[in-house]
Design a protein around this motif. Structure first.
Motif, PDB file in Angstrom:
ATOM      1  N   MET A   1       0.807  -1.291   0.061  1.00  0.00           N
ATOM      2  CA  MET A   1       0.100  -0.037   0.028  1.00  0.00           C
ATOM      3  C   MET A   1       1.046   1.303  -0.032  1.00  0.00           C
ATOM      4  O   MET A   1       1.842   1.435   0.798  1.00  0.00           O
ATOM      5  N   SER A   2       0.589   2.088  -1.140  1.00  0.00           N
ATOM      6  CA  SER A   2       1.537   3.447  -1.167  1.00  0.00           C
ATOM      7  C   SER A   2       1.071   4.543  -0.135  1.00  0.00           C
ATOM      8  O   SER A   2      -0.165   4.527   0.082  1.00  0.00           O
ATOM      9  N   LYS A   3       2.160   5.275   0.367  1.00  0.00           N
ATOM     10  CA  LYS A   3       1.854   6.262   1.032  1.00  0.00           C
ATOM     11  C   LYS A   3       0.992   7.425   0.105  1.00  0.00           C
ATOM     12  O   LYS A   3       1.365   7.364  -0.813  1.00  0.00           O
ATOM     13  N   LYS A   4       0.388   8.373   0.653  1.00  0.00           N
ATOM     14  CA  LYS A   4      -0.178   9.514   0.019  1.00  0.00           C
ATOM     15  C   LYS A   4       0.224  10.784   0.625  1.00  0.00           C
ATOM     16  O   LYS A   4       0.075  11.189   1.841  1.00  0.00           O
ATOM     17  N   ILE A   5       0.451  11.850  -0.264  1.00  0.00           N
ATOM     18  CA  ILE A   5       0.798  13.090   0.188  1.00  0.00           C
ATOM     19  C   ILE A   5       0.070  14.177  -0.702  1.00  0.00           C
ATOM     20  O   ILE A   5       0.015  13.884  -1.782  1.00  0.00           O
ATOM     21  N   THR A   6      -0.771  14.933   0.064  1.00  0.00           N
ATOM     22  CA  THR A   6      -1.405  15.793  -0.871  1.00  0.00           C
ATOM     23  C   THR A   6      -1.200  17.634  -0.508  1.00  0.00           C
ATOM     24  O   THR A   6      -1.642  18.332  -1.100  1.00  0.00           O
ATOM     25  N   SER A   7      -0.335  17.455   0.534  1.00  0.00           N
ATOM     26  CA  SER A   7      -0.141  19.233   0.949  1.00  0.00           C
ATOM     27  C   SER A   7       1.190  19.515   0.370  1.00  0.00           C
ATOM     28  O   SER A   7       2.164  18.697   0.647  1.00  0.00           O
ATOM     29  N   LEU A   8       1.054  20.829   0.204  1.00  0.00           N
ATOM     30  CA  LEU A   8       2.162  21.466  -0.624  1.00  0.00           C
ATOM     31  C   LEU A   8       3.155  21.862   0.691  1.00  0.00           C
ATOM     32  O   LEU A   8       4.371  22.196   0.630  1.00  0.00           O
TER      33      LEU A   8
END
Length: 265
Positions: A1-8
Protein backbone atom coordinates in the motif's frame (compact mmCIF):
# COMPACT_ATOMS: atom_id res chain seq x y z
CA UNK A 1 0.00 0.00 0.00
CA UNK A 2 1.56 3.29 -1.09
CA UNK A 3 1.68 6.34 1.10
CA UNK A 4 -0.22 9.44 -0.06
CA UNK A 5 0.82 13.11 0.15
CA UNK A 6 -1.62 15.88 -0.75
CA UNK A 7 -0.21 18.93 1.04
CA UNK A 8 2.22 21.41 -0.48
CA UNK A 9 3.35 22.16 3.06
CA UNK A 10 4.64 18.62 3.56
CA UNK A 11 8.29 18.84 4.66
CA UNK A 12 9.39 16.01 2.37
CA UNK A 13 7.85 17.73 -0.66
CA UNK A 14 9.55 21.01 0.26
CA UNK A 15 12.85 19.12 0.47
CA UNK A 16 12.28 17.60 -2.97
CA UNK A 17 11.75 21.05 -4.47
CA UNK A 18 15.11 22.07 -3.01
CA UNK A 19 16.65 18.88 -4.40
CA UNK A 20 15.35 19.71 -7.86
CA UNK A 21 16.47 23.33 -7.80
CA UNK A 22 19.70 23.41 -5.78
CA UNK A 23 22.99 21.78 -6.74
CA UNK A 24 24.11 22.27 -3.14
CA UNK A 25 21.21 20.15 -1.91
CA UNK A 26 21.99 17.40 -4.41
CA UNK A 27 25.62 17.31 -3.27
CA UNK A 28 24.66 17.34 0.42
CA UNK A 29 22.16 14.49 0.18
CA UNK A 30 23.82 12.47 -2.57
CA UNK A 31 20.45 12.20 -4.30
CA UNK A 32 18.62 13.83 -7.21
CA UNK A 33 15.19 13.95 -8.83
CA UNK A 34 14.28 12.17 -12.08
CA UNK A 35 11.12 12.96 -14.03
CA UNK A 36 9.53 10.70 -16.63
CA UNK A 37 9.04 6.97 -17.21
CA UNK A 38 11.72 6.65 -19.89
CA UNK A 39 14.29 8.52 -17.83
CA UNK A 40 13.54 6.41 -14.77
CA UNK A 41 13.78 3.20 -16.80
CA UNK A 42 17.14 4.28 -18.25
CA UNK A 43 18.42 5.18 -14.79
CA UNK A 44 17.50 1.73 -13.48
CA UNK A 45 19.13 0.09 -16.51
CA UNK A 46 22.21 2.24 -15.86
CA UNK A 47 22.54 0.88 -12.33
CA UNK A 48 21.13 3.81 -10.39
CA UNK A 49 19.38 3.01 -7.12
CA UNK A 50 15.94 4.54 -6.65
CA UNK A 51 15.00 5.52 -3.11
CA UNK A 52 11.46 6.74 -3.78
CA UNK A 53 8.90 6.79 -6.59
CA UNK A 54 6.19 9.46 -6.60
CA UNK A 55 3.22 9.26 -8.97
CA UNK A 56 0.03 11.14 -9.75
CA UNK A 57 -2.58 8.45 -10.57
CA UNK A 58 -4.54 10.58 -13.06
CA UNK A 59 -1.47 10.64 -15.32
CA UNK A 60 0.36 7.49 -14.28
CA UNK A 61 -1.79 4.60 -13.10
CA UNK A 62 -1.02 2.09 -10.40
CA UNK A 63 -1.03 -0.59 -13.11
CA UNK A 64 1.82 1.22 -14.86
CA UNK A 65 3.84 1.00 -11.65
CA UNK A 66 4.28 -2.74 -12.20
CA UNK A 67 7.59 -2.11 -13.98
CA UNK A 68 8.90 -0.47 -10.82
CA UNK A 69 7.36 -2.63 -8.10
CA UNK A 70 10.29 -5.05 -7.94
CA UNK A 71 12.52 -2.23 -6.73
CA UNK A 72 13.27 -1.64 -3.07
CA UNK A 73 11.88 1.88 -3.36
CA UNK A 74 9.23 3.67 -1.36
CA UNK A 75 6.12 4.43 -3.43
CA UNK A 76 4.19 7.64 -2.75
CA UNK A 77 0.97 8.73 -4.41
CA UNK A 78 0.70 12.51 -4.70
CA UNK A 79 -2.09 14.95 -5.47
CA UNK A 80 -2.28 17.05 -8.63
CA UNK A 81 -1.08 20.13 -6.76
CA UNK A 82 1.91 18.33 -5.28
CA UNK A 83 2.84 16.78 -8.60
CA UNK A 84 2.64 20.11 -10.40
CA UNK A 85 4.85 21.62 -7.73
CA UNK A 86 7.52 18.97 -8.28
CA UNK A 87 7.29 18.48 -12.05
CA UNK A 88 9.90 20.32 -14.09
CA UNK A 89 8.61 19.74 -17.59
CA UNK A 90 5.55 21.29 -19.19
CA UNK A 91 4.55 18.03 -20.85
CA UNK A 92 4.81 15.41 -18.19
CA UNK A 93 3.94 11.81 -17.45
CA UNK A 94 2.91 11.69 -13.82
CA UNK A 95 5.93 9.92 -12.35
CA UNK A 96 9.10 11.06 -10.58
CA UNK A 97 11.84 9.28 -8.73
CA UNK A 98 14.48 10.10 -6.14
CA UNK A 99 17.75 8.38 -7.01
CA UNK A 100 21.17 8.06 -5.42
CA UNK A 101 23.95 9.89 -7.25
CA UNK A 102 27.05 8.15 -8.52
CA UNK A 103 30.54 9.46 -7.79
CA UNK A 104 31.42 9.69 -11.51
CA UNK A 105 35.16 9.55 -10.87
CA UNK A 106 37.77 8.60 -13.46
CA UNK A 107 38.69 5.54 -11.41
CA UNK A 108 35.13 4.26 -11.81
CA UNK A 109 35.49 4.01 -15.59
CA UNK A 110 35.77 0.47 -16.92
CA UNK A 111 36.58 -0.12 -20.58
CA UNK A 112 35.35 -3.44 -21.93
CA UNK A 113 37.48 -3.09 -25.05
CA UNK A 114 41.17 -2.69 -25.74
CA UNK A 115 40.31 0.03 -28.23
CA UNK A 116 38.11 2.56 -26.39
CA UNK A 117 36.55 5.64 -27.95
CA UNK A 118 36.05 8.49 -25.48
CA UNK A 119 34.37 11.87 -25.87
CA UNK A 120 35.65 14.68 -23.63
CA UNK A 121 34.26 18.20 -23.20
CA UNK A 122 36.14 20.88 -21.29
CA UNK A 123 34.15 23.23 -19.06
CA UNK A 124 30.77 23.10 -20.82
CA UNK A 125 28.37 25.41 -18.99
CA UNK A 126 25.04 25.23 -20.79
CA UNK A 127 22.93 22.23 -19.67
CA UNK A 128 21.48 22.04 -23.19
CA UNK A 129 24.95 21.57 -24.68
CA UNK A 130 25.88 18.97 -22.08
CA UNK A 131 22.65 17.11 -22.77
CA UNK A 132 23.33 17.19 -26.51
CA UNK A 133 26.89 15.92 -25.96
CA UNK A 134 25.54 13.05 -23.87
CA UNK A 135 23.10 12.18 -26.67
CA UNK A 136 25.97 12.27 -29.17
CA UNK A 137 28.08 9.97 -26.99
CA UNK A 138 25.15 7.58 -26.63
CA UNK A 139 24.39 7.63 -30.37
CA UNK A 140 28.01 6.75 -31.14
CA UNK A 141 28.07 4.14 -28.35
CA UNK A 142 31.19 5.83 -26.99
CA UNK A 143 32.96 3.98 -24.20
CA UNK A 144 32.84 7.03 -21.94
CA UNK A 145 31.90 10.70 -21.77
CA UNK A 146 34.17 12.81 -19.58
CA UNK A 147 33.72 16.41 -18.46
CA UNK A 148 36.87 18.37 -17.67
CA UNK A 149 36.58 21.17 -15.12
CA UNK A 150 32.78 20.83 -14.76
CA UNK A 151 30.77 24.00 -14.22
CA UNK A 152 27.53 22.29 -13.21
CA UNK A 153 26.61 18.95 -11.70
CA UNK A 154 25.45 16.14 -13.95
CA UNK A 155 22.17 15.72 -12.12
CA UNK A 156 20.87 19.18 -12.94
CA UNK A 157 17.28 18.55 -14.15
CA UNK A 158 18.00 20.53 -17.33
CA UNK A 159 20.81 18.11 -18.20
CA UNK A 160 18.63 15.08 -17.51
CA UNK A 161 15.86 16.56 -19.64
CA UNK A 162 18.03 17.72 -22.56
CA UNK A 163 19.95 14.44 -22.61
CA UNK A 164 16.61 12.52 -22.72
CA UNK A 165 18.10 10.23 -20.09
CA UNK A 166 21.45 9.67 -21.83
CA UNK A 167 23.18 10.85 -18.65
CA UNK A 168 22.21 7.36 -17.44
CA UNK A 169 23.12 5.40 -20.59
CA UNK A 170 26.73 6.58 -20.84
CA UNK A 171 29.71 5.85 -18.64
CA UNK A 172 30.26 9.35 -17.30
CA UNK A 173 33.12 10.83 -15.31
CA UNK A 174 34.43 14.25 -14.35
CA UNK A 175 37.79 15.59 -13.27
CA UNK A 176 40.29 18.37 -13.80
CA UNK A 177 41.99 18.72 -17.16
CA UNK A 178 45.32 17.61 -15.67
CA UNK A 179 43.74 14.56 -14.02
CA UNK A 180 42.06 13.52 -17.26
CA UNK A 181 45.21 13.94 -19.34
CA UNK A 182 47.14 11.80 -16.83
CA UNK A 183 44.36 9.19 -16.93
CA UNK A 184 44.40 9.05 -20.74
CA UNK A 185 48.17 8.76 -20.91
CA UNK A 186 48.18 6.00 -18.31
CA UNK A 187 45.65 4.10 -20.44
CA UNK A 188 47.65 4.77 -23.65
CA UNK A 189 44.69 6.56 -25.23
CA UNK A 190 45.55 8.94 -28.07
CA UNK A 191 44.34 12.51 -27.52
CA UNK A 192 42.85 14.46 -30.43
CA UNK A 193 42.10 18.03 -29.36
CA UNK A 194 39.79 20.19 -31.46
CA UNK A 195 41.91 23.33 -31.42
CA UNK A 196 43.14 25.78 -34.07
CA UNK A 197 46.83 25.91 -33.20
CA UNK A 198 49.21 23.40 -34.79
CA UNK A 199 46.27 21.48 -36.19
CA UNK A 200 45.46 19.32 -39.19
CA UNK A 201 42.11 18.48 -40.74
CA UNK A 202 40.35 15.85 -38.66
CA UNK A 203 39.75 13.33 -41.46
CA UNK A 204 43.50 12.90 -42.04
CA UNK A 205 43.96 11.17 -38.68
CA UNK A 206 43.71 7.52 -37.68
CA UNK A 207 41.02 7.11 -35.03
CA UNK A 208 41.00 3.31 -35.12
CA UNK A 209 43.35 3.03 -32.15
CA UNK A 210 42.38 3.96 -28.54
CA UNK A 211 41.07 7.50 -29.04
CA UNK A 212 39.85 10.48 -27.03
CA UNK A 213 38.10 13.27 -28.93
CA UNK A 214 38.32 16.53 -26.94
CA UNK A 215 36.15 19.58 -27.58
CA UNK A 216 35.89 22.95 -25.84
CA UNK A 217 33.32 25.71 -25.64
CA UNK A 218 32.62 28.01 -28.57
CA UNK A 219 33.50 31.01 -26.42
CA UNK A 220 36.91 29.99 -25.08
CA UNK A 221 37.90 26.78 -26.87
CA UNK A 222 40.29 24.34 -25.23
CA UNK A 223 42.92 25.24 -22.67
CA UNK A 224 46.67 25.19 -23.27
CA UNK A 225 47.13 21.85 -21.51
CA UNK A 226 45.16 20.10 -24.24
CA UNK A 227 47.20 21.78 -26.98
CA UNK A 228 50.56 20.69 -25.64
CA UNK A 229 49.50 17.21 -24.53
CA UNK A 230 47.51 16.08 -27.55
CA UNK A 231 48.63 13.35 -29.89
CA UNK A 232 47.45 15.70 -32.62
CA UNK A 233 45.39 18.88 -32.69
CA UNK A 234 42.57 18.70 -35.22
CA UNK A 235 40.16 21.07 -36.93
CA UNK A 236 36.95 20.80 -38.89
CA UNK A 237 37.51 23.00 -41.97
CA UNK A 238 34.95 25.79 -42.14
CA UNK A 239 33.72 26.63 -45.65
CA UNK A 240 31.25 29.40 -44.85
CA UNK A 241 31.47 32.82 -43.24
CA UNK A 242 31.68 31.74 -39.58
CA UNK A 243 34.68 30.13 -37.93
CA UNK A 244 33.02 27.84 -35.37
CA UNK A 245 30.01 25.63 -34.78
CA UNK A 246 28.01 24.37 -31.81
CA UNK A 247 30.14 22.12 -29.62
CA UNK A 248 27.76 19.15 -29.82
CA UNK A 249 27.64 19.39 -33.62
CA UNK A 250 31.43 19.46 -33.79
CA UNK A 251 31.64 16.53 -31.40
CA UNK A 252 29.19 14.57 -33.54
CA UNK A 253 31.22 15.13 -36.71
CA UNK A 254 34.45 14.06 -35.04
CA UNK A 255 33.21 11.04 -33.16
CA UNK A 256 31.28 9.67 -36.12
CA UNK A 257 34.38 9.98 -38.28
CA UNK A 258 36.03 7.72 -35.72
CA UNK A 259 33.04 5.35 -35.94
CA UNK A 260 33.25 5.39 -39.76
CA UNK A 261 36.94 4.47 -39.64
CA UNK A 262 36.12 1.66 -37.23
CA UNK A 263 33.41 0.41 -39.62
CA UNK A 264 30.84 1.35 -36.95
CA UNK A 265 32.02 -1.32 -34.55
Amino acid sequence: MSKKITSLQNVYIKNLVQLRDKSRERRKTGTFLIEGERELSLAIKGGYELETILFYPELFSKEQLINFTNLQANVIEVSKEVYQKLAYRETTEGILGVAKSKENTLTDLVFNTKNPLVLIAEAPEKPGNIGALLRTADAANADAFIIANPKTDLYNPNIIRSSVGCVFTNQVAAGSTKEIISFLKAKNINIYSAILQESVEYHTQDFTKPTAIVVGTEATGLGEDWRVNSTQNIIIPMQGEIDSMNVSVAAGILIFEAKRQRAFE
